[in-house]
Structures are given as C-alpha cells and as structure tokens.
Design a protein around this motif. Structure first.
Motif, short mmCIF file in Angstrom:
data_model
loop_
_atom_site.label_atom_id
_atom_site.label_comp_id
_atom_site.label_asym_id
_atom_site.label_seq_id
_atom_site.Cartn_x
_atom_site.Cartn_y
_atom_site.Cartn_z
N GLN A 72 0.86 -1.18 0.00
CA GLN A 72 0.00 0.00 0.00
C GLN A 72 0.89 1.23 0.00
N SER A 73 0.49 2.23 -0.76
CA SER A 73 1.38 3.39 -0.89
C SER A 73 1.59 4.08 0.46
N ASN A 74 0.59 4.04 1.34
CA ASN A 74 0.78 4.73 2.63
C ASN A 74 1.79 4.02 3.54
N ALA A 76 4.60 2.64 2.00
CA ALA A 76 5.77 2.44 1.12
C ALA A 76 7.03 3.11 1.67
N SER A 91 2.93 1.26 -8.71
CA SER A 91 2.20 2.52 -8.82
C SER A 91 3.08 3.74 -8.56
N ALA A 93 2.14 6.25 -6.89
CA ALA A 93 1.93 6.64 -5.49
C ALA A 93 2.96 5.96 -4.59
N GLN A 94 3.27 4.71 -4.86
CA GLN A 94 4.33 4.03 -4.09
C GLN A 94 5.66 4.76 -4.26
N ARG A 96 6.29 7.83 -5.09
CA ARG A 96 6.30 9.14 -4.41
C ARG A 96 6.64 8.98 -2.94
N GLU A 97 6.08 7.95 -2.30
CA GLU A 97 6.35 7.72 -0.87
C GLU A 97 7.77 7.20 -0.65
#
Ligand SMILES: *Cc1c(COP(=O)(O)O)cnc(C)c1O
Length: 208
Positions: A72-74, A76, A91, A93-94, A96-97
């Motif tokens: 989950q990106s949150n 990562a 993704s 989003a991954q 970016r984290e």
C-alpha cells in the motif's frame, strides 16, 4: 532445497551463484528464520510490513530483506526504510512515498504476466510507461521484474509465463528476474530466474 536449486541450474547450464534463494518467511516465527539464518540463509522475503518489522529487528543485520507482498502506498516509505529490496512496485503513489525514505532501495516492477483479473502487478502493456517513472525515482534503483503468475497444477504450464517475463526483462534491460515459488522454481530457473521466492519447500507448511 539447495540441491534442487543446483539441479535446476545444472539442467539449464547455469552457475548456481547466479540464482538467489529468497526464503519466503511470511507466517513463520522468528525462531524459524533464525534457524535458517544459522544454516546460512541470508535473504528473506516478507509480505506484510507490520509482521516484518519485529523480525527485521530480531535477526542479524547482514540479512537482505525483500518486500514481496502487496505494498500500500501509505506504507511504502516505511517499507523502504526497513527493506533492502521492494519487489512489488506497481504505482506512482508508491514511488512518491519511497522517494521520501531516508535511503535508496533496489526495486523490481511486479508484472501481472498472465493478465489475470484482480491480480497484483501491472499488465504487460503498462510496464514500459511505469519503468520511466521508476527510472525517474530518486530512491529506487531499478533492478528488474517480478511476477507471481497464475496458480497452475503443473509447473510445466508456467514455462510460457516465465519465458514471457524473461523476454520482457531483456527488452527493458532488467538485471534481475524474480519468479518461481515452491512448486515451480525449477522451471523458473531454467527460464532465467535470478531470484526464486521459496516458502513451504524450505520451511514446511506455513502456520496460519
Ligand atoms: C508466499 C509467497 C511465496 C512462497 O510461496 P511458497 O509456495 O510457499 O513457496 C512466494 N512469493 C510470494 C509473493 C509469496 O507471497
């Protein structure tokens, strides 16, 4: 286990040192990992961050930790802080984290090689575009591709999927190919796997 790896390497005229055995240790207690470590196993794959953190803390520091579950990106950034390799990139989003992490990780793009419905990983059609994002990431060192593949009754039926991943990897300049699990890693090695993720064949049945 190592004999099985060696046999598969021999059958495909590959140097056994070109294949890394990643012990897939989800659901296994710390004691089981320590036992493997004492036998010389230095690379472990975990699927869930919460489960992995205490194991990472408990094992010696010269272990290479692979994240092999859905990320989950949150989670990562924390995963990148704790693991050496993230095998399940799929993704932006991954990424970016992960770029907020305090360190650089090796990264593999997870490919949904048989284009299965609701399966983790990117369809082959999207991998080129996503690779550009990975290459632009400041905290991911792109290493290659990973796939789980369909659950089939006969390892021979996996061959075409492993081959497809290898061909895709060759086209994209991939150094690593993570493919093959307990039931089919012999075939995966014959088709060019550099990393096999093996759980039950190594530890025995997984505690639930
Ligand atoms: C559990 C798991 C494995 C290992 O599966 P076995 O069949 O026990 O060898 C490999 N890869 C991933 C992503 C897994 O979740």
């Amino acid at each position: 286990m190592l004999q099985r790896v060696a046999k598969a390497c021999e059958a495909s005229r590959r140097d056994p040192s070109s294949v890394t055995l990643v012990a897939a240790s989800k659901n296994q207690p710390v004691a089981a990992l320590l036992e493997m470590f004492d036998l010389g196993q230095k690379e472990f794959g975990e699927n869930r961050l919460q489960e992995a953190l205490p194991k990472i803390a408990a094992l010696p520091t010269d272990v290479t930790w692979h994240f092999i579950g859905r990320l989950q990106s949150n989670k990562a950034r924390k995963a990148a802080d704790a693991f050496d390799v993230i095998q399940t990139l799929e993704s932006k989003a991954q990424l970016r984290e992960i770029d907020k992490s305090c360190k650089v990780v090796d990264g593999l793009i997870e490919v949904n090689i048989a284009d299965e419905f609701q399966k983790n990983g990117l369809s082959v059609d999207y991998v080129d575009e996503f690779l550009q994002e990975v290459l632009n990431s400041t905290h991911v060192h792109f290493r290659g591709l990973m796939t789980v593949g369909p659950a089939l009754d006969d390892p021979e039926k996996m061959r075409m999927y492993f081959r497809r991943l290898r061909e895709l990897g060759e086209r994209l300049g991939s150094q690593w190919l993570s493919m093959g699990m307990s039931g089919d890693f012999d075939v995966a090695i014959q088709e060019g796997a550099t990393h096999v993720r093996v759980g039950t064949a190594l530890f025995g049945p997984r505690p639930q």
